[in-house]
Scaffold this motif. Structure first.
Motif, PDB file in Angstrom:
ATOM      1  N   ALA A  82       0.731  -1.171  -0.101  1.00  0.00           N
ATOM      2  CA  ALA A  82       0.001   0.211   0.027  1.00  0.00           C
ATOM      3  C   ALA A  82       0.734   1.345   0.098  1.00  0.00           C
ATOM      4  O   ALA A  82       0.425   2.281  -0.632  1.00  0.00           O
ATOM      5  N   VAL A  83       2.001   1.277   0.927  1.00  0.00           N
ATOM      6  CA  VAL A  83       2.990   2.217   0.809  1.00  0.00           C
ATOM      7  C   VAL A  83       3.694   2.501  -0.370  1.00  0.00           C
ATOM      8  O   VAL A  83       3.679   3.654  -1.169  1.00  0.00           O
ATOM      9  N   SER A 114       2.429   1.547  -3.424  1.00  0.00           N
ATOM     10  CA  SER A 114       1.566   1.968  -4.381  1.00  0.00           C
ATOM     11  C   SER A 114       1.323   3.439  -4.194  1.00  0.00           C
ATOM     12  O   SER A 114       1.211   4.268  -5.418  1.00  0.00           O
ATOM     13  N   ALA A 115       1.298   3.916  -3.130  1.00  0.00           N
ATOM     14  CA  ALA A 115       0.958   5.597  -2.543  1.00  0.00           C
ATOM     15  C   ALA A 115       2.189   6.355  -3.196  1.00  0.00           C
ATOM     16  O   ALA A 115       2.203   7.373  -3.837  1.00  0.00           O
ATOM     17  N   GLY A 120       2.462   6.334  -7.050  1.00  0.00           N
ATOM     18  CA  GLY A 120       1.475   6.907  -7.853  1.00  0.00           C
ATOM     19  C   GLY A 120       0.419   6.066  -8.568  1.00  0.00           C
ATOM     20  O   GLY A 120      -0.371   6.332  -9.405  1.00  0.00           O
ATOM     21  N   SER A 141      -2.645   2.978  -9.056  1.00  0.00           N
ATOM     22  CA  SER A 141      -3.799   2.752  -8.598  1.00  0.00           C
ATOM     23  C   SER A 141      -3.937   1.301  -9.012  1.00  0.00           C
ATOM     24  O   SER A 141      -3.517   0.706  -9.698  1.00  0.00           O
TER      25      SER A 141
END
Length: 87
Positions: free
Chosen positions: A75-76, A78-79, A82, A84
């Protein structure tokens, strides 16, 4: 836990984290890295929060911490990158 144990947990938990966050594609090396780093993160968080970290290969606690850590790492990542979730 030996290096083979870390590799197996890394591959399995990396793949499960990708499935849980609906991330498709990538290589098995990416899953391995996500899983191993996730197991380290999960072990650290488990030892801080519950005073119990990564144990033996067959311990359910080890697998749970590795999965939670892998989901956090993915999740980190992916954030930061950038990206989705892919459908």
């Amino acid at each position: 836990m030996g290096i083979i144990g870390w590799i197996l947990i890394g591959l399995i938990m990396g793949a499960l984290a990708k499935a849980a966050l609906n991330r498709k594609g990538g290589s098995w090396v990416g899953s391995l890295l996500i899983g191993v780093v996730g197991a380290l993160v999960g072990g650290f968080l488990g030892s801080v929060a519950f005073d119990r970290g990564i144990g033996s290969f067959w311990s359910p606690w080890t697998w749970l911490l590795a999965f939670v850590g892998s989901v956090i790492v993915l999740a980190v990542w992916s954030a930061i990158s950038g990206r989705s979730p892919q459908r």
